[in-house]
Design an enzyme around this catalytic site. Structure first.
Site, PDB file in Angstrom:
ATOM      1  N   HIS A  51      16.464   0.875  33.812  1.00  0.00           N
ATOM      2  CA  HIS A  51      17.601   1.773  34.070  1.00  0.00           C
ATOM      3  C   HIS A  51      18.118   1.669  35.502  1.00  0.00           C
ATOM      4  O   HIS A  51      19.244   2.081  35.787  1.00  0.00           O
ATOM      5  CB  HIS A  51      17.258   3.228  33.697  1.00  0.00           C
ATOM      6  CG  HIS A  51      16.470   3.993  34.705  1.00  0.00           C
ATOM      7  ND1 HIS A  51      15.110   4.178  34.614  1.00  0.00           N
ATOM      8  CD2 HIS A  51      16.850   4.650  35.839  1.00  0.00           C
ATOM      9  CE1 HIS A  51      14.694   4.915  35.628  1.00  0.00           C
ATOM     10  NE2 HIS A  51      15.727   5.205  36.388  1.00  0.00           N
ATOM     11  N   ASP A  80      11.675   0.469  29.369  1.00  0.00           N
ATOM     12  CA  ASP A  80      12.304   0.685  30.672  1.00  0.00           C
ATOM     13  C   ASP A  80      11.747  -0.234  31.763  1.00  0.00           C
ATOM     14  O   ASP A  80      11.481   0.195  32.881  1.00  0.00           O
ATOM     15  CB  ASP A  80      12.189   2.152  31.092  1.00  0.00           C
ATOM     16  CG  ASP A  80      13.170   2.518  32.206  1.00  0.00           C
ATOM     17  OD1 ASP A  80      14.220   1.858  32.309  1.00  0.00           O
ATOM     18  OD2 ASP A  80      12.883   3.454  32.977  1.00  0.00           O
ATOM     19  N   GLY A 162      16.539   7.044  43.076  1.00  0.00           N
ATOM     20  CA  GLY A 162      16.329   6.035  44.120  1.00  0.00           C
ATOM     21  C   GLY A 162      14.881   5.594  44.201  1.00  0.00           C
ATOM     22  O   GLY A 162      14.585   4.495  44.653  1.00  0.00           O
ATOM     23  N   SER A 164      13.065   5.321  41.483  1.00  0.00           N
ATOM     24  CA  SER A 164      12.786   4.628  40.224  1.00  0.00           C
ATOM     25  C   SER A 164      12.483   3.157  40.447  1.00  0.00           C
ATOM     26  O   SER A 164      13.184   2.467  41.194  1.00  0.00           O
ATOM     27  CB  SER A 164      13.992   4.731  39.288  1.00  0.00           C
ATOM     28  OG  SER A 164      14.066   5.995  38.704  1.00  0.00           O
ATOM     29  N   GLY A 229      32.842   2.441  25.283  1.00  0.00           N
ATOM     30  CA  GLY A 229      32.079   3.656  25.546  1.00  0.00           C
ATOM     31  C   GLY A 229      32.131   4.484  24.275  1.00  0.00           C
ATOM     32  O   GLY A 229      33.187   4.597  23.645  1.00  0.00           O
ATOM     33  N   VAL A 230      30.988   5.026  23.855  1.00  0.00           N
ATOM     34  CA  VAL A 230      30.934   5.719  22.569  1.00  0.00           C
ATOM     35  C   VAL A 230      30.397   7.127  22.745  1.00  0.00           C
ATOM     36  O   VAL A 230      29.720   7.443  23.728  1.00  0.00           O
ATOM     37  CB  VAL A 230      30.053   4.954  21.554  1.00  0.00           C
ATOM     38  CG1 VAL A 230      30.638   3.580  21.273  1.00  0.00           C
ATOM     39  CG2 VAL A 230      28.613   4.837  22.026  1.00  0.00           C
TER      40      VAL A 230
END
Length: 289
Positions: A51, A80, A162, A164, A229-230
């Site tokens: 991410h 991730d 930050g 992460s 974009g959904v």
């Protein structure tokens, strides 16, 4: 766990030279993002959270005061994890990898991160290990997809956006986890707690990515862009509604417009944005669906 806490500052110092400060640029949102990674090979291979780099048009890694352009080697969205390559790097210090199977609840730990941005000192988020094998829900506001992330280490430390992708370090100066914090687009619950992916799990995924062999969850190289974009909310009758279309993107070229409903892709019924992202992860640029 009953022993006196180790000098956690000295432990952090053993890992700091291998910490990478990551800066991303997302053209779609005109946004600049920050995150953290760690060098796992002296030739500039970096382990981080997916991410941290998701949706980025350009990535820069800073280590030892030098900036490097970054290539995305591959990623595992569900777990991730992403692996990056610092272009032109060599002879870099490597993070000392520990064994997350030996973690004891209550032992001291420190997360190293980039919450203050490149050029500032690394953050030291200190706190004991609070629990093991935790499950949290995470939502990606960029794609609308949501995940249940399992097997996490919980730390009583105030990790921040930050941080992460940074190393969680034990009292012996070894990396025992990959810090996974909320960010601008990546929302985690329950809020206010620090979590980390056990390093044994993270390295297993990283090694799969480095092998260059895709699996059901590992995607090699850049993500596949559909260019929409959904809506994130489930829709009565199935399908997902298109909220935005990237000008000139594949969806726009195919005639998809805002307000359309995507009902299936590649023969799979679409019931959520999460399903859509997983189908796209099985594909590569140039595929026709």
């Amino acid at each position: 766990a009953t022993a006196a806490p180790a000098d956690i500052s000295a432990a952090a110092a053993a890992v700091e030279p291998a910490v990478v400060q990551i800066t991303t640029k997302i053209d779609y949102q005109q946004a600049i993002g920050t995150g953290t990674g760690m060098v796992i090979d002296p030739n500039g291979v970096v382990l981080t959270n997916y991410h941290v780099v998701a949706g980025a048009n350009s990535i820069t890694g800073t280590v030892g005061g030098r900036d490097y352009p970054v290539d995305l080697v591959g990623y595992d969205r569900k777990n991730d994890i992403a692996v990056l390559q610092l272009q032109g790097a060599g002879g870099l210090p490597v993070a000392p990898i520990g064994d997350s199977g030996q973690i004891v609840v209550g032992e001291p730990a420190v997360g190293l991160g980039n919450a203050h941005g490149v050029g500032a000192p690394l953050t030291h988020e200190v706190g004991p290990v609070a629990a093991l094998n935790r499950t949290v829900n995470a939502e990606d506001a960029l794609t609308g997809s949501s995940e249940e992330v399992n097997g996490l280490i919980e730390v009583s430390a105030p990790v921040r956006p930050g941080d992460s992708g940074g190393p969680l370090v034990n009292g012996a100066g070894q990396v025992i986890g990959v810090v996974t914090a909320a960010s601008v687009n990546f929302q985690m619950g329950p809020a206010g707690k620090g979590f980390a992916i056990p390093i044994n799990d993270a390295m297993a995924v990283a090694n799969q990515i480095r092998s260059g062999a895709p699996t059901g969850s590992v995607h090699i190289g850049q993500p596949t862009l559909l260019g929409v974009g959904v809506g994130a909310q489930p829709r009565d009758g199935g399908g997902i509604i298109v909220r935005d279309v990237v000008i000139g993107g594949p969806a726009a070229q195919a005639g998809v417009a805002t307000g359309d409903v995507l009902t299936s892709l590649d023969g799979t019924n679409l019931d959520s944005a999460t399903t859509l992202t997983y189908i796209l992860d099985r594909h590569y640029p140039g595929d026709v669906v």
